[in-house]
Structure formats: structure tokens, C-alpha cells
Design an enzyme around this catalytic site. Structure first.
Site, mmCIF file in Angstrom:
data_model
loop_
_atom_site.group_PDB
_atom_site.id
_atom_site.type_symbol
_atom_site.label_atom_id
_atom_site.label_comp_id
_atom_site.label_asym_id
_atom_site.label_seq_id
_atom_site.Cartn_x
_atom_site.Cartn_y
_atom_site.Cartn_z
ATOM 1 N N PRO A 23 -10.922 -4.484 -5.861
ATOM 2 C CA PRO A 23 -10.523 -4.733 -7.026
ATOM 3 C C PRO A 23 -9.573 -6.132 -7.272
ATOM 4 O O PRO A 23 -8.639 -5.974 -6.216
ATOM 5 C CB PRO A 23 -9.780 -3.742 -7.724
ATOM 6 C CG PRO A 23 -9.319 -2.692 -6.481
ATOM 7 C CD PRO A 23 -10.411 -3.070 -5.591
ATOM 8 N N CYS A 107 -1.156 -3.732 -4.426
ATOM 9 C CA CYS A 107 -1.080 -5.343 -5.123
ATOM 10 C C CYS A 107 0.193 -5.866 -4.460
ATOM 11 O O CYS A 107 1.559 -5.100 -4.849
ATOM 12 C CB CYS A 107 -1.404 -5.428 -6.489
ATOM 13 S SG CYS A 107 -1.071 -7.199 -7.116
ATOM 14 N N LYS A 149 -5.234 3.389 -4.041
ATOM 15 C CA LYS A 149 -5.292 2.003 -2.885
ATOM 16 C C LYS A 149 -3.892 1.782 -2.342
ATOM 17 O O LYS A 149 -3.084 1.613 -3.588
ATOM 18 C CB LYS A 149 -6.094 0.811 -3.534
ATOM 19 C CG LYS A 149 -6.472 -0.515 -2.678
ATOM 20 C CD LYS A 149 -7.126 -1.367 -3.422
ATOM 21 C CE LYS A 149 -7.747 -2.508 -2.352
ATOM 22 N NZ LYS A 149 -6.578 -3.293 -1.893
ATOM 23 N N ASP A 212 -9.531 -8.262 5.687
ATOM 24 C CA ASP A 212 -9.932 -9.575 6.656
ATOM 25 C C ASP A 212 -11.536 -9.054 7.123
ATOM 26 O O ASP A 212 -11.962 -9.558 8.118
ATOM 27 C CB ASP A 212 -8.957 -9.575 7.780
ATOM 28 C CG ASP A 212 -7.681 -10.354 7.410
ATOM 29 O OD1 ASP A 212 -7.515 -10.764 6.186
ATOM 30 O OD2 ASP A 212 -6.801 -10.281 8.369
#
Length: 371
Positions: A23, A107, A149, A212
Site C-alpha cells: 500500500p 508509514c 504492517k 528493497d
């Protein structure tokens, strides 16, 4: 994880495969999620939706919560700092079709963390757990699973991902995704995978590795290092959504899949842009399409000059016509996408914008976010 791995379950939902789209605010809207799924992703989570009730009817939030015609399971990520508000946000989105609720504690954007949402919550474990319990409780009557997350921790000396993940599992969370960076790192430096491996070893529920993963070979490496149940890909899918099928092919066969033909890439991008315009309307759609076009061409010969030219065009039709002609010229010289041997540095974001900034809708410059 291999082609022989059993299907992954989140609650009652069986996922198509174990490759997920991350997301990303301003990126993973419905058209982009659908494109990635067509290109081999098995699961896609919405952009972050605020828990602030006063913003639910805003145009931005309504677009982010738009799942019209999207294949399930419908997963909505919510963010906030207040447990009752987050519970209410979960119930609100479930009433509107969410089949999985994902809690954002990953985030690192300053705009989010300054309000103690996102990864900032990892610095306040009691509050983080209050939010997790409240959301799980709100989702339980609807039999909607809750996922989380997160990052590895707040900073390098405070990596509390294992402790928080264990507590989340005990509270009823059914899957955890870990981005291999701390909040302090933001989007800098390299992701590390030892912490993700430690989380995987400590939990019984599925653990997803993120950070990554930009090639099939890197995907294989991260799986080997972490033992993760699934992989989440973010920035590497920007402009190259077929990375999902490339990874799936490599994991199944050990062979590298040929790049798409130039014509295929052109057709996919143009189809995506039409869906993008349909969601956002002509003016906003034209402006926000620029970043997707920039991502698609930046690693191709002449891509940077073409991106700059595209940013001068002021209509959707002009974008499509110019893009079609550019790819036709490229196809006359190359059957398959001729990626530069040394990929060009991604163009920087427009001044004043920040990664995962909720107000990036008018950002005309592409940037690759690390997710």
C-alpha cells in the site's frame, strides 16, 4: 516459498499467490492495484485511509476507498492514533465492502508520524496494542480478519518488532508485514532482513517480508534470509508492474523471464491510463498520470527527455497519442523493452512533496518510493 507452496489464507480468504502489492499513498489506487494483479500479484492492499470521520466523505478518501469491480479479497488499510476512532473506521470500511482490514504502523512520513500515527505508534506500545485490540474487536462480529504492517522499530537501538508482533498475534491479528527499516531510517539506507527473520521465527501466523525487493533474484534472497510466507513489493512495481510475474517465474523455474515486448508494455500502460482517467476525471487524471508515465519510461533509452516532454502536455488525449507514438518508434527498433544497462537515477519528487504524503495528488514528478 515455491510454486509447490500451499495457498496462503487470511481468515476465510485464499490468496491467489504469495506476492503482494504494497500500500503506497498516491500510488496504489484501484487502477494500479488491478494492473498489478493482471501482472501476477496475488494480493493488493488499498492506499492508507484516514480514521478521521470528518474526512470520510472527502473526494480523496472516496477515491482511495473505491473498489468498484475489483476482485476480492478487498483489503483496506486504515491509519490513526485513537483506538475508538480506528475501531469506527474499521466498521465503516467493512460496511462498504472491506473484507480484510490492515492497520498501518509502517508509514514513516513526517506528516503521519507527527500525529503519532503510522510507524510512530511503535514508540508507544500500549497505545499501539489498544488500537490493535479495538480494531480486532470491531472486525470480529463481521468475521473480517485484521492484519498489521509495521517496521523493525523506532530506531536502530529500539527494534521492538518481535515484541509488538507477538502481542499483535495474541490480540488476534492474522498476518504481519514487516518493512526492513526503522522509522528513523525513513526511506534511506538498505533494508535489513534479520529482524524479519526473527519475527517469522517468533510467530505462528503468516509473516510478509517487505523492503528493497526489486528483482526476482532479490526476492529469492529475501525468502532465503527470512523464511517469510510472502513478499510485498512496492517501488519496484512502479512503472514495472510485470515484476510480479517475473518473480513468480523465477521462483518456480530458476530462470529469468524475458522482458515484455514493447507493444505489450504500451498496451498495458495505455489501458491503465484510461482506467486512471476514469477514476480521477480529466484534469486530475491527466496530472496524476504523469508520475505513472515517468516511472514506465525512466529506465528506457530517451525516457528522461520524453518524461519532461510529457509533463508539458495538458490533456489526456495528448498524453495517450504522444505515448502511443513514442512506444511505436521504440518498437520499430526493439522487440522487447530495452532497459538501460545502468538504470537512470529516478527523477526526484516535486519541491515540497514527501513520500506517502496524503496531498501528493498534484505532484507531476515521478519518484520511486521504497515500500
Amino acid at each position: 516459498m515455491s510454486s509447490a507452496s500451499p495457498p496462503l489464507q487470511i481468515g476465510a480468504h485464499t490468496l491467489a499467490n504469495r506476492l503482494f502489492v504494497a500500500p503506497m499513498a498516491g500510488v496504489t489506487d484501484r487502477p494500479f492495484r488491478q494492473l498489478c494483479r493482471r501482472m501476477g500479484a496475488g494480493y493488493a492492499v488499498s492506499e492508507m485511509v484516514t480514521s478521521r470521520k470528518d474526512l470520510w466523505n472527502s473526494l480523496k478518501t472516496s477515491r482511495r476507498a473505491n473498489h468498484d469491480g475489483e476482485a476480492g479479497p478487498i483489503a483496506v488499510q486504515i491509519a490513526g492514533t485513537d483506538a475508538p476512532m480506528m475501531a469506527e473506521a474499521a466498521a465503516y470500511n467493512i460496511d462498504r465492502g472491506a473484507q480484510i482490514i490492515d492497520i498501518n504502523m509502517g508509514c514513516p512520513a513526517k506528516k503521519v508520524c507527527s500525529k503519532w500515527a503510522g510507524s510512530a505508534l511503535m514508540q508507544d506500545e500500549p497505545l499501539a496494542l489498544d488500537i490493535i485490540r479495538a480494531v480486532v474487536e470491531a472486525a470480529a462480529p463481521h468475521q473480517v480478519p485484521v492484519t498489521l504492517k509495521m517496521r523493525t522499530g523506532w530506531c536502530d537501538s529500539e527494534k521492538n518488532a518481535v515484541r509488538l508482533a507477538q502481542a499483535a498475534e495474541s490480540a488476534g491479528v492474522q498476518m504481519v508485514t514487516v518493512h526492513g527499516r526503522t522509522r528513523e531510517q525513513g526511506y534511506k539506507g538498505a533494508a535489513e532482513y534479520a529482524t524479519i527473520a526473527a519475527v517469522k521465527a517468533a510467530l505462528r501466523i503468516p509473516v510478509v517480508a517487505n523492503g528493497d525487493i526489486d528483482s526476482p533474484q532479490k526476492a529469492h534472497q529475501v525468502l532465503a534470509q527470512t523464511g517469510a510466507d510472502a513478499l510485498m513489493i512496492g517501488r519496484a512495481a512502479q512503472g514495472r508492474p510485470w515484476i510480479f510475474r517475473e518473480i513468480a517465474h523465477y521462483l518456480a523455474t530458476g530462470e529469468t523471464l524475458a522482458a515484455p515486448t514493447v507493444q505489450e508494455a504500451s498496451d498495458w500502460l495505455i489501458e491503465h491510463l484510461h482506467e486512471h482517467y476514469s477514476l480521477y476525471g480529466s484534469l486530475t487524471g491527466m496530472r496524476t498520470a504523469r508520475k505513472h508515465i515517468g516511472w514506465a519510461v525512466c529506465d528506457l533509452p530517451g525516457g528522461e527527455a520524453f518524461r519532461q516532454h510529457m509533463n508539458t502536455l495538458e490533456s489526456c488525449d495528448a498524453q495517450i497519442d504522444t505515448l502511443r507514438a513514442w512506444f511505436a518508434r521504440l518498437a520499430a527498433e526493439h522487440e522487447r523493452l530495452p532497459y538501460l544497462a545502468k538504470p537512470a537515477a529516478p527523477p526526484t519528487m516535486a519541491a515540497g512533496a514527501a513520500p506517502d504524503d496524503e496531498d501528493d495528488d498534484n505532484n507531476n514528478e515521478p519518484t520511486r518510493r521504497q515500500a
